[in-house]
Design a protein around this motif. Structure first.
Motif, short mmCIF file in Angstrom:
data_model
loop_
_atom_site.label_atom_id
_atom_site.label_comp_id
_atom_site.label_asym_id
_atom_site.label_seq_id
_atom_site.Cartn_x
_atom_site.Cartn_y
_atom_site.Cartn_z
N UNK A 58 0.84 -1.19 0.00
CA UNK A 58 0.00 0.00 0.00
C UNK A 58 0.88 1.25 0.00
N UNK A 59 0.33 2.34 -0.52
CA UNK A 59 0.98 3.64 -0.41
C UNK A 59 0.48 4.35 0.85
N UNK A 60 1.35 5.11 1.48
CA UNK A 60 0.90 5.96 2.59
C UNK A 60 -0.01 7.04 2.03
N UNK A 61 0.37 7.59 0.87
CA UNK A 61 -0.43 8.63 0.21
C UNK A 61 -0.16 8.58 -1.29
N UNK A 62 -1.14 8.96 -2.10
CA UNK A 62 -0.91 9.13 -3.53
C UNK A 62 -1.08 10.59 -3.97
N UNK A 63 -1.11 11.48 -2.98
CA UNK A 63 -1.23 12.92 -3.25
C UNK A 63 0.17 13.49 -3.47
N UNK A 64 0.69 13.33 -4.68
CA UNK A 64 2.09 13.64 -4.95
C UNK A 64 2.28 15.09 -5.38
N UNK A 65 3.38 15.68 -4.91
CA UNK A 65 3.71 17.05 -5.32
C UNK A 65 4.67 17.04 -6.52
N UNK A 66 5.11 15.84 -6.96
CA UNK A 66 5.97 15.72 -8.14
C UNK A 66 5.12 15.48 -9.38
N UNK A 67 5.71 15.74 -10.53
CA UNK A 67 4.98 15.60 -11.79
C UNK A 67 5.76 14.71 -12.77
N UNK A 68 6.12 13.51 -12.35
CA UNK A 68 6.85 12.57 -13.21
C UNK A 68 5.93 12.08 -14.32
N UNK A 69 6.35 12.24 -15.55
CA UNK A 69 5.48 12.01 -16.70
C UNK A 69 4.94 10.59 -16.78
N UNK A 70 5.73 9.59 -16.35
CA UNK A 70 5.36 8.19 -16.51
C UNK A 70 4.46 7.68 -15.39
N UNK A 71 4.24 8.48 -14.35
CA UNK A 71 3.59 7.99 -13.13
C UNK A 71 2.10 8.30 -13.11
N UNK A 72 1.30 7.30 -12.75
CA UNK A 72 -0.14 7.49 -12.67
C UNK A 72 -0.52 8.44 -11.53
N UNK A 73 0.35 8.57 -10.53
CA UNK A 73 0.05 9.43 -9.38
C UNK A 73 0.63 10.84 -9.52
N UNK A 74 1.10 11.20 -10.70
CA UNK A 74 1.73 12.51 -10.87
C UNK A 74 0.75 13.64 -10.57
N UNK A 172 19.70 11.26 -18.37
CA UNK A 172 19.02 12.05 -19.41
C UNK A 172 17.52 11.82 -19.36
N UNK A 173 17.11 10.55 -19.28
CA UNK A 173 15.68 10.23 -19.22
C UNK A 173 15.05 10.74 -17.93
N UNK A 174 15.80 10.67 -16.84
CA UNK A 174 15.30 11.15 -15.56
C UNK A 174 15.05 12.66 -15.62
N UNK A 175 15.99 13.40 -16.18
CA UNK A 175 15.83 14.85 -16.30
C UNK A 175 14.66 15.22 -17.20
N UNK A 176 14.43 14.42 -18.23
CA UNK A 176 13.38 14.71 -19.18
C UNK A 176 11.99 14.39 -18.64
N UNK A 177 11.86 13.24 -17.98
CA UNK A 177 10.53 12.75 -17.58
C UNK A 177 10.22 12.94 -16.10
N UNK A 178 11.25 13.14 -15.28
CA UNK A 178 11.03 13.32 -13.84
C UNK A 178 11.91 14.47 -13.35
N UNK A 179 11.61 15.70 -13.74
CA UNK A 179 12.48 16.84 -13.42
C UNK A 179 12.64 17.11 -11.93
N UNK A 180 11.72 16.61 -11.10
CA UNK A 180 11.83 16.83 -9.65
C UNK A 180 12.81 15.87 -8.98
N UNK A 181 13.24 14.83 -9.72
CA UNK A 181 14.16 13.84 -9.15
C UNK A 181 15.54 13.99 -9.78
N UNK A 182 16.57 13.83 -8.99
CA UNK A 182 17.94 13.96 -9.47
C UNK A 182 18.70 12.66 -9.19
N UNK A 183 19.63 12.36 -10.07
CA UNK A 183 20.43 11.14 -9.92
C UNK A 183 21.14 11.10 -8.57
N UNK A 184 21.72 12.23 -8.17
CA UNK A 184 22.47 12.27 -6.91
C UNK A 184 21.57 12.00 -5.71
#
Length: 454
Positions: A58-74, A172-184
């Motif tokens: 289960x998820x604790x919450x699906x009210x996400x503040x991120x906007x990842x393009x591939x995610x249903x909970x964006x 590259x894909x992370x920056x393009x589709x999930x700008x709120x997440x960083x590799x580091x």
């Protein structure tokens, strides 16, 4: 919103997280506490391949503040939102446990306000479970990238296994589709978990009552098919993660189109389940057969063959390595033979101490002779001399040509390719060819292709 409605939303939102793993932890029941934990047994949620896992996922919450393009909970996706409170989640877990529905908890979450805020809420829920209710069962918790290291440490002292999802195979894909997440921000907690887990093991070796930090280690998950990276890139990354961060598992999740976006595959695109299967097979070769990523794929062939498993593909590329003499070869050489796995290799080493092995003995040991017979000798004699076409037919993976019967109504049945069949089979049937005929045609073409390669 009542608790049942929240559970329906948040359990559905969690179905894209892979959790088909055993716990890796042995912990006996204790007086005054609820539950125990067995290393090999935590797996009543059902996985796509039919396995049964007794985890509340289960998820604790699906009210996400991120906007990842591939995610249903964006954030920008219009869907029902819900969040538990720490007390609700703890009470729900204990209620399910007492009814014998579950043995453990798999907890993840969308990012609420910030990574730190999300982790604080998850930690509160787990602390109620562990300290107030004395829950002693298995807990797998997802670490939120970007959270404070102190919060990661607190979560690791409450959970048996931690995971940090790497999500996409390249920066590259992370920056393009999930700008709120960083590799580091993803790799930093991975490193922290690896270091603290190793330190915890050293402390436990000296003092058995030392606090255990994520005793079942850590895992991660990659989405496959949403971005253009080839299999060679994915396997290189997988190998590096195993070596650098001592991961227990890398999970591969075939991308299921759930949102419309020009940067992603179209909504009608089928998830690449056969590709996911090949990656899991290759992952197994890395972990248990001592192959390296660069042995399995080359620059000329950067993707796995849909019709052959990776080990058979390697065998066809290296004919000079064979035949292998089963009565004298070392374990590493035996593991390179199609049809011989780690268990059968160990049984061969043990059995040949007292006798010379032939085909009857190998069959009893559990060797898959349909494949192995063309790559071995027994006391210098080859058990079988097949033509190239016969060998190719033995090596082809039947899963790639799988068809099944779907019942449309009481008296209406239709033959269709199974979801994990080869993409070409799905294309042929979509273009109007009968599924059975398409499977036979594709198998003949694959057979000819493999025969020419030999």
């Amino acid at each position: 919103m009542n608790l049942e409605e929240k559970l329906e939303i948040l359990a559905d939102s969690a179905k894209y997280d892979v959790a088909c793993t055993s716990s890796g932890v042995d912990r006996a029941g204790q007086h005054g506490k609820l539950g125990s934990c067995r290393a090999a047994g935590i797996c009543h949620a059902f996985t796509p391949d039919g396995r049964c896992v007794s985890l509340l996922k289960v998820l604790y919450s699906n009210a996400c503040c991120y906007d990842c393009s591939y995610c249903v909970n964006r954030r920008s996706n219009d869907r029902p939102r819900a969040s538990f409170t720490p007390r609700e989640l703890a009470d729900l877990t204990i209620g399910f446990y007492k009814r014998n529905y579950i043995e453990g908890l798999f907890l993840s979450s969308a990012v609420i306000q910030s990574p730190d805020r999300t982790m604080e809420l998850m930690i509160r829920a787990l602390r109620i479970l562990r300290e107030e209710y004395g829950f002693n069962g298995y807990i797998h918790a997802k670490t939120i990238p970007g959270a404070d290291p102190m919060l990661v440490q607190q979560l690791g002292l409450l959970a048996d296994r931690l995971s940090v999802n790497i999500e996409l195979p390249s920066e590259v894909s992370l920056n393009q589709l999930a700008p709120d997440k960083k590799k580091a921000s993803i790799l930093r907690p991975m490193k922290q978990i690896a270091v603290q887990n190793a330190q915890s093991k050293r402390e436990l070796a000296v003092y058995r009552h030392a606090p255990a930090f994520a005793p079942a280690g850590q895992s991660t998950q990659m989405i496959i098919g949403a971005t253009p990276e080839n299999d060679r890139h994915i396997m290189d990354l997988t190998e590096a993660l195993y070596k650098k961060y001592t991961l227990k598992r890398v999970f591969y999740s075939a991308y299921l189109p759930v949102v419309e976006d020009s940067r992603l595959p179209a909504l009608q695109t089928k998830p690449p389940l056969l590709r996911e299967h090949r990656l899991y097979q290759a992952d197994w070769l890395l972990r248990y057969y001592h192959f390296s990523a660069r042995e399995l794929l080359t620059e000329e062939e950067p993707n796995f063959d849909p019709y052959l498993d990776p080990k058979c593909t390697w065998a066809l590329r290296h004919p000079a390595f064979f035949p292998v003499e089963v009565n004298t070869a070392d374990r590493a050489a035996l593991l390179r033979v199609p049809g011989i796995g780690p268990k059968s290799a160990d049984r061969i080493l043990q059995a040949r101490r007292v006798q010379h092995l032939g085909m009857p003995e190998l069959k009893q040991i559990g060797v898959v002779l349909k494949r192995a017979q063309y790559f071995i000798t027994c006391s210098g004699r080859a058990p079988c001399h097949g033509t190239r076409a016969e060998i190719a037919a033995a090596l082809l993976d039947p899963k790639a040509f799988s068809v099944g019967v779907q019942q449309m109504s009481l008296d209406d049945f239709i033959v269709k390719p199974l979801p994990f069949a080869a993409p070409e089979l799905h294309k042929l049937t979509e273009n109007g060819m009968a599924a059975g005929k398409a499977a036979r045609l594709l198998k003949e073409e694959a057979l000819q292709c493999v025969t020419r390669r030999m």
